[in-house]
Design an enzyme around this catalytic site. Structure first.
Site, PDB file in Angstrom:
ATOM      1  N   LYS A  99       0.973  -0.899  -0.382  1.00 59.12           N
ATOM      2  CA  LYS A  99       0.017   0.111  -0.117  1.00 59.12           C
ATOM      3  C   LYS A  99       0.745   1.860  -0.090  1.00 59.12           C
ATOM      4  O   LYS A  99       2.166   1.491   1.065  1.00 59.12           O
ATOM      5  CB  LYS A  99      -0.644  -0.189   1.228  1.00 59.12           C
ATOM      6  CG  LYS A  99      -2.332   1.634   1.364  1.00 59.12           C
ATOM      7  CD  LYS A  99      -2.819   0.782   2.200  1.00 59.12           C
ATOM      8  CE  LYS A  99      -4.207   1.938   2.167  1.00 59.12           C
ATOM      9  NZ  LYS A  99      -4.982   1.934   3.684  1.00 59.12           N
ATOM     10  N   SER A 126     -10.296   1.744   2.989  1.00 65.73           N
ATOM     11  CA  SER A 126      -9.351   2.704   1.827  1.00 65.73           C
ATOM     12  C   SER A 126      -7.521   1.206   1.147  1.00 65.73           C
ATOM     13  O   SER A 126      -7.668   2.760   0.150  1.00 65.73           O
ATOM     14  CB  SER A 126      -8.534   3.994   2.973  1.00 65.73           C
ATOM     15  OG  SER A 126      -7.664   3.015   4.056  1.00 65.73           O
ATOM     16  N   SER A 181      -9.938  -0.494   7.116  1.00 66.04           N
ATOM     17  CA  SER A 181      -9.645  -0.361   6.012  1.00 66.04           C
ATOM     18  C   SER A 181      -8.804  -1.471   5.261  1.00 66.04           C
ATOM     19  O   SER A 181      -8.398  -1.875   3.797  1.00 66.04           O
ATOM     20  CB  SER A 181      -8.431   0.554   5.685  1.00 66.04           C
ATOM     21  OG  SER A 181      -9.163   1.757   6.254  1.00 66.04           O
TER      22      SER A 181
END
Length: 492
Positions: free
Chosen positions: A78, A158, A182
């Site tokens: 990420k 997210s 997330s």
């Protein structure tokens, strides 16, 4: 061997060890998959050349019987985690040209165990969002499609780029972050497994901060066993993180396929009355409860009376911490710098932050600043901290009676990408089931446990007591094995 991208991590490690294929073969197959499905927009930065160089090193180590635990396994990282010499943007214009000079601990643990980074995963800007529509680098598209139409769906957020990459076979695992859900909510929307450890289990060093009392690295994979393998590598004490726990790392992989007969699972039945939950989600929940009963698990009704306050508590506290953490992006030290006519310091602050931050990040900063104002802090921030303690107490009391708690991961299946974009409150409600465990700092895992009428995946969440990652792996593995369902997007 055909379909290398569809192997699990445990299968790939075994295949590499037995010389059935090479790490170069495995990485090349994933790079080809990334090329084929680039429209999904899972990655912000791709590094195929560096990945192939790392694969050659892995092949050498395997050939010389020096393989590390996940030698040659391709992963997505990420874009919230610092990677030395490689762009790290947090999906924000503010950091579009930021290249760190050090590695995040969670990332370096994966690389030092033999993992190979394919690129930096797309995400909601500064990890603020639940649909991956807040990225400066564009929306991420869920690989899944509803049976009834061809509308693009959200992959969740997210960590939407992370979940989409794993679901679309563009990575075998993805390092994500979980502040209020997330990792777990995107896993639910994409038919993948997402696990968040207890707060403090994984180092936050080098992870760009959103809300320091809630942020925690997590991982997305396609099986519970793979999640156990990855999380065990990521966990451990780090002196560079003041919130890191100096606790023994359990053998999580050994929890897979263990018998669960006699375990006690708590069900907050009152939550089934919540109007946000679709009937499909409640049906999946009830089916999972019945499945566990059939395997000798004792189902215990529990009360979590303050759980309905979790959402407002979370948005007060996380926004307050975000307004403090994001104050560092001022256009002076690093990040985007925008100068006006006068070029005085206040103008640089104002212009840089106005242009560098997206709408949702600005909204959270404003909410947080309001909650921390001297006239409001007692009514909002202090009150939210007090209610957070009541939520923690609810869980503590429940875990005196049960081993784990079972609730859904999200109130619905994945929804159309462009729906509710102008309705932040509706978007915030997507995290209503994941936020409570985050506020309490508890370990939790989302596993795919059913399908909607439109053949979209639905996720079930297992929550454990503090530091008990072992039992959530144990329960979720048993559910996964008993269901024996294949969660592969149509066309993949």
């Amino acid at each position: 061997m055909n379909n290398l991208v569809k192997l699990t991590i445990s299968q790939a490690v075994s295949g590499l060890k037995n010389k059935e294929f090479t790490a170069t073969d495995l990485v090349t197959a994933h790079i080809n998959q990334m090329d084929k499905y680039r429209y999904i927009n899972s990655y912000i930065t791709e590094i195929p050349e560096l990945a192939l160089q790392a694969a050659k090193k892995s092949d050498f180590l395997i050939q010389n019987n020096q393989a590390r635990p996940i030698e040659g396994i391709p992963v997505s990282i990420k874009d919230l985690f610092c990677t030395k010499g490689i762009l790290t943007t947090a999906a924000s214009k503010m950091l579009q040209n930021f290249t760190p000079v050090y590695d995040a601990t969670a990332y370096s643990k994966i690389i030092n165990a033999g993992g190979i980074m394919l690129g930096k995963g797309n995400m909601d800007e500064f990890a603020m969002g639940s649909a991956n529509i807040n990225s400066y680098f564009g929306n991420v598209i869920n690989p899944w499609k509803a049976e009834s139409d061809d509308v693009d769906l959200t992959p969740g957020g997210s960590s939407g780029g992370s979940s989409a990459a794993v679901a679309a076979f563009m990575a075998m695992a993805a390092l994500g972050s979980d502040t209020g859900g997330s990792v777990r909510q995107p896993a639910s929307y994409t038919g993948t497994v997402g696990i968040k450890p207890s707060y403090g289990r994984c180092s936050r060093w080098g992870m760009i901060a959103f809300s320091c009392s809630l942020d925690q690295p997590g991982v997305i994979t396609r099986t519970v066993e793979d999640a156990a393998i990855m999380l065990e590598i990521m966990m451990g004490y780090d002196e560079k993180d003041s919130t890191s726990l100096n606790a023994e790392v359990p053998n999580l992989r050994s929890a897979v396929n263990q018998p669960i007969k006699g375990m006690k699972i708590g069900i907050p039945y009152d939550l089934m009355e919540n109007r946000s939950l679709s009937s499909e989600i409640i049906t999946m929940w009830q089916n999972t409860i019945n499945l566990l009963k059939d395997h000798g698990v004792e189902i215990v009704s529990i009360g979590l009376p303050y759980i309905n306050y979790a959402l407002p508590v979370y948005y007060v506290l996380s926004s307050a911490e975000a307004s403090s953490n994001l104050a560092r992006y001022d256009g002076v030290r690093y990040g985007l710098r925008v100068e006006g006519k006068d070029s005085n310091i206040n103008e640089i602050y104002e212009l840089s932050r106005s242009e560098g931050f997206g709408a949702e990040v600005k909204r959270r900063i404003m909410m947080g600043t309001y909650a921390l104002a001297s006239t409001n802090i007692n009514s909002y921030y202090i009150k939210a901290q007090q209610v957070r303690r009541l939520i923690v107490n609810d869980f503590t009391n429940s875990f005196n009676k049960v081993d784990c708690i079972l609730i859904p991961s999200a109130p619905t299946a994945a929804f159309p990408l462009n729906s509710n974009q102008d309705d932040p409150v509706t978007m915030y409600l997507n995290d209503i089931l994941t936020i409570p465990a985050s506020l309490a700092g508890l370990p939790c895992i989302s596993i795919p446990a059913g399908f909607s009428a439109n053949k979209l995946p639905l996720g079930m969440q297992v929550i454990g007591s503090r530091l008990d990652e072992y039992n959530i792996i144990k329960i979720s593995s048993a559910i996964e094995k008993a269901l024996n369902l294949k969660f592969i997007p149509k066309g993949f």
